[in-house]
Design a protein around this motif. Structure first.
Motif, PDB file in Angstrom:
ATOM      1  N   UNK A 267       0.907  -1.047  -0.069  1.00  0.00           N
ATOM      2  CA  UNK A 267       0.042   0.027  -0.130  1.00  0.00           C
ATOM      3  C   UNK A 267       0.958   1.202  -0.283  1.00  0.00           C
ATOM      4  N   UNK A 268       2.060   1.285   0.714  1.00  0.00           N
ATOM      5  CA  UNK A 268       2.931   2.115   0.786  1.00  0.00           C
ATOM      6  C   UNK A 268       3.542   2.623  -0.442  1.00  0.00           C
ATOM      7  N   UNK A 269       3.958   1.567  -1.125  1.00  0.00           N
ATOM      8  CA  UNK A 269       4.472   1.613  -2.296  1.00  0.00           C
ATOM      9  C   UNK A 269       3.545   1.710  -3.539  1.00  0.00           C
ATOM     10  N   UNK A 270       2.430   1.930  -3.115  1.00  0.00           N
ATOM     11  CA  UNK A 270       1.423   1.877  -4.247  1.00  0.00           C
ATOM     12  C   UNK A 270       1.288   0.942  -5.215  1.00  0.00           C
ATOM     13  N   UNK A 271       1.645  -0.167  -4.810  1.00  0.00           N
ATOM     14  CA  UNK A 271       1.710  -1.340  -5.769  1.00  0.00           C
ATOM     15  C   UNK A 271       0.292  -1.909  -6.245  1.00  0.00           C
ATOM     16  N   UNK A 272       0.004  -2.439  -7.382  1.00  0.00           N
ATOM     17  CA  UNK A 272      -1.454  -2.883  -7.432  1.00  0.00           C
ATOM     18  C   UNK A 272      -1.574  -4.291  -6.810  1.00  0.00           C
ATOM     19  N   UNK A 273      -0.641  -4.808  -6.464  1.00  0.00           N
ATOM     20  CA  UNK A 273      -0.904  -6.272  -5.813  1.00  0.00           C
ATOM     21  C   UNK A 273       0.091  -6.470  -4.676  1.00  0.00           C
ATOM     22  N   UNK A 274      -0.237  -6.959  -3.448  1.00  0.00           N
ATOM     23  CA  UNK A 274       0.543  -7.189  -2.463  1.00  0.00           C
ATOM     24  C   UNK A 274       1.381  -8.648  -2.393  1.00  0.00           C
ATOM     25  N   UNK A 275       0.941  -9.335  -3.361  1.00  0.00           N
ATOM     26  CA  UNK A 275       1.365 -10.943  -3.366  1.00  0.00           C
ATOM     27  C   UNK A 275       2.931 -11.117  -3.877  1.00  0.00           C
ATOM     28  N   UNK A 276       3.338 -10.185  -4.822  1.00  0.00           N
ATOM     29  CA  UNK A 276       4.724 -10.445  -5.204  1.00  0.00           C
ATOM     30  C   UNK A 276       5.754 -10.156  -3.658  1.00  0.00           C
TER      31      UNK A 276
END
Lengths: 393, 409
Positions: free
Chosen positions: A296-305
């Motif tokens: 969320x902090x890195x504004x990724x689309x997905x947390x899974x990676x």
């Protein structure tokens, strides 16, 4: 379709319960006996507000920014820079928490059951299940809590029932024999554990039902955890008296001692099963908060990676950071509670203050913008980093 | 999602998780910590003595192959009549763990403490203190916190070598005796709790060997085979400890008196004189309630004992247990008898300054302010602590026989 994967109130209750319950079995009874003596159970109950404060703050934040995760709320309430700092602190908190929980589970399994097995191997085994669950998504995590926790609880109550015969309630006297000071000192330990319901900041936005039910469920889970802790604290003192403070894992020892009619004995495997059911759930929950907050902090689309690298980092730190169980225990009893307590209460408080100062009320609807932003609670889109209904076929 | 995959693909997709699930049992054993059960040497009981420069550890090691197989019959039943079912090993060391490790070198199997039921402490070591023994037992993760501790009247090691034929494992015989609750019991964790509190007194069941000897053969039939009674380690009163050190002994009678005061209703038979002849009653049920009182700075204790009994044996011809007032009288003299025994035990332990009844703990729990002022002087206070003992004994039943067989008419 998406209606399906909101978390039910019951699942939230179990997840919230999972924050406190494992520690109620493992380390807290000893800490309470050490600091508050025979009044440890009282300290366990008195510390309850420490868990309710973050929940109330999260509740109000959710009213103001419905359906958003803590990171998004922080960014909006405190501005992009300060918000990111607050969110980064949350990531750090959960990362440390994941390391601590991993080490706790590991020490229990390693010390009690597999003393000859190399520690890193045990760490690996301990992380295996939570990581595979995380990769499936929050719903799988909730379902696993729903299945495992009742089993763990039933086993735990069996253990308590099995030691009833050996209890000496006299050891619980005198109540308040040394005044209130030891109780307040002792209450810091459970307080810091209750405050960790803050981890639910990243789970509550996935609620499937109304806000009220969800938060009430979380509070109920917390309360149940506190009652369980008071119970284990009372039972271990009634069983071991002044010795309770000297046994690293008094609940395990209680289980080991059970002997019902000479037939049911050596029940330590049951204790380990109960503990693992609860402990791994907590680990999965905390690890989820960690990787999700980071994504969320890195504004990724997905947390899974991030799950595997996050788990690797957690595992390495858990295995390497503390050279001995004693070292870990000192750290986890003396330093960590204050840090965890402060962060778990201060972070939501800061964000909440920001929101109040901005005069943001719950009525104004969406903030719009990036598409990563908040959506009203029942909009049923996943809070970012988005979670497809993982694991379902 | 998105439609059903074709069957072959679906199978392949599920093979991985299936294999993973199958792998779990293999991982669960924990390869490093696996010890096959046939490689374990089960220690049934252990004895510890003080020797110059350390300890001597003597154990009864179970020989599973010589145990009769359960269910009898078949090929495995041979062991019963054969040799002994245990081997006795002994080793010395500067610490108990060192002695145990040296003993481990003597045998093929790995010594395992998880089934050890008894640990017997020699008299000399007990006088020096049992702290190290309890530390070894409690610290060692393998051992059970329920292991019973006993103190030998003399050296402990010889008790390991005596094998009465009543049980396949000799130590089991002692253990079963303990279970009858006619003696105090002290489990490892209870000992640890008592050691944790400085200066606390406690009882430990004592063990001595009854002498072996030939049975009294009937003089009329000389041809009869004479049976030799086996030597048998049997419970014999209790050792009195203060602060983990043996300070004196109680005989069997005083031990049972002390049990009444400890709040452990003791079972068994009590024989009392009734009009000059003996009469035995069986204690069916006992309830002991203890209260501490504090008047100013003057502590006292009240012990209420309630007992239900059944008559077991009557010698007095004129006794008619069918008459209620007689049962009442009997109850009164029984109460006097129990009270007398409790007082005798109290006097004996007072002389040793050993509060084995946990009266101090009662004060600590119920009068904490008072206790904080006096706990360092408690042994002295205990020596003159007023203890009021009230016994109510009810003879509920005359037994199967109502009247005496030989009532004079």
């Amino acid at each position: 379709m998406r209606e399906d994967w909101g978390l039910s109130d019951l699942q939230l209750l179990f997840l919230s319960f999972a924050v406190v319950a494992p520690t109620a079995i493992l380390t807290l009874p000893r800490a309470l006996a050490l600091l508050a003596g025979q009044d440890g159970w009282l300290a366990a109950l008195l510390a309850l507000p420490a868990g309710l404060i973050p929940l109330v703050l999260l509740w109000d934040l959710d009213r103001r920014y419905p359906g958003q995760t803590f990171t998004e709320q922080a960014r909006q309430a405190l501005g992009p820079l300060l918000g990111r700092v607050a969110a980064a602190l949350a990531v750090l908190l959960f990362a440390l928490l994941a390391v601590v929980v991993t080490r706790e589970v590991t020490d229990a399994v390693h010390g009690e059951n597999l003393p000859r097995t190399p520690l890193p191997v045990v760490v690996l085994l301990v992380l295996l299940a939570p990581v595979s669950v995380l990769r499936q998504g929050i719903e799988t995590l909730a379902r696993w809590a729903e299945i495992l926790l009742p089993i763990g609880l039933v086993l735990l109550f069996l253990l308590v029932a099995g030691s009833l015969r050996d209890l000496h309630p006299d050891y619980l006297l005198p109540v308040l024999g040394h005044g209130w000071t030891p109780i307040w000192t002792g209450a810091v330990q459970p307080a810091s554990f209750y405050a960790k319901v803050f981890a639910l900041a990243y789970v509550l936005p996935f609620r499937g039902d109304g806000r009220k039910g969800a938060f009430l469920a979380a509070a109920a889970g917390l309360f149940a955890g506190a009652v369980l802790l008071a119970l284990t604290a009372a039972v271990t003192v009634a069983l071991f008296g002044p010795l309770a403070a000297s046994l690293p894992q008094p609940v395990f020892e209680a289980a080991r001692m059970i002997s019902v009619a000479e037939f049911l004995a050596h029940l330590d495997a049951v204790a380990v099963a109960a503990w693992l059911a609860l402990g791994l759930t907590k680990l999965a929950l905390v690890a989820f908060a960690f990787v999700f907050a980071l994504a969320d902090l890195l504004q990724l689309e997905e947390y899974r990676p991030l799950t595997l690298p996050g788990a690797a980092l957690t595992g390495v730190l858990a295995a390497v950071e503390f050279r001995s169980t004693a070292e870990f225990q000192i750290w986890v009893f003396i330093f960590w509670p204050w840090v965890a307590l402060a962060l778990c209460i201060l972070l939501p408080f800061l964000v909440w203050s920001g929101a109040v100062l901005r005069g943001r009320s719950g009525r104004r609807g969406r903030t719009g913008g990036t598409g990563r932003g908040g959506r009203p609670g029942r909009a049923r889109t996943a809070p970012s980093p988005s979670l497809p209904p993982g694991g379902r076929s | 999602m998105g439609g059903e995959p074709e069957p072959g693909k679906r199978w392949r997709g599920r093979l991985g998780p299936l294999l993973l699930a199958l792998a779990v049992p293999f991982l669960a054993g924990g390869c490093w910590d696996r010890v096959e059960i046939i490689d374990r040497g089960f220690i049934a009981a252990a004895a510890v003595d003080a020797v110059p420069g350390g300890y001597r550890l003597t154990v009864q090691l179970v020989l599973p192959q010589s145990l009769p197989s359960p269910g009898g019959g078949g090929a495995g039943g041979g062991g019963a009549g054969g040799g002994p079912s245990v081997a006795v090993l002994s080793a010395t060391g500067a610490t108990l763990a060192e002695a145990a490790s040296r003993m481990d070198e003597q045998v093929a199997s790995r010594l395992f403490w998880g089934q050890t039921r008894l640990l017997i402490v020699g008299q000399a070591l007990a006088r020096r203190g049992i702290g190290e023994v309890v530390d070894f037992l409690v610290r060692n993760r393998e051992s059970r916190l329920r292991t019973d501790l006993l103190v030998a009247r003399g050296e402990a090691a010889p008790l390991m070598a005596v094998a009465p034929p009543y049980r396949d494992i000799p130590a089991d015989n002692i253990y079963q005796e303990l279970r009858k609750n006619l003696a105090p019991r002290l489990r490892a964790f209870e000992a640890a709790i008592r050691l944790r509190e400085a200066g606390r007194g406690f009882l430990m069941p004592a063990l001595a060997v009854t002498r072996p000897g030939p049975s009294p053969a009937s003089p009329s039939t000389g041809a009869e085979r004479r049976v030799t009674l086996p030597a048998n380690p049997a419970l014999d009163g209790a050792g009195v400890f203060v602060g983990g050190k043996l300070v004196g002994w109680l005989d069997g009678r005083l031990t049972r008196g002390a049990l009444w005061l400890e709040g452990l209703g003791s079972g068994g038979t009590i024989t009392l004189p009734y009009r000059g002849r003996p009469l035995s009653v069986l204690v069916e049920r006992a309830q002991v309630r203890r209260r501490v009182l504090l008047a100013g700075e003057r502590p006292s204790v009240r012990v209420d004992i309630e007992v239900d009994d059944t008559i077991q044996e009557v010698h007095e011809g004129e006794l008619d247990p069918g008459r209620p007032e007689l049962l009442r009288q009997l109850g009164e003299s029984l109460a006097r008898e129990i009270r007398g025994r409790a007082l005798a035990a109290l006097a004996a332990t007072r002389r040793m300054g050993a509060d084995v009844y946990d009266f101090g703990r009662l004060f600590a729990g119920r009068q904490p302010a008072y206790w904080r002022r006096v706990y360092t002087r408690w042994p002295q206070i205990f020596r003159s602590l007023p203890v009021e003992i009230r016994v109510r004994a009810v003879v509920r039943s005359p037994g199967r026989l109502v009247e005496s067989l030989q009532l004079p008419r």
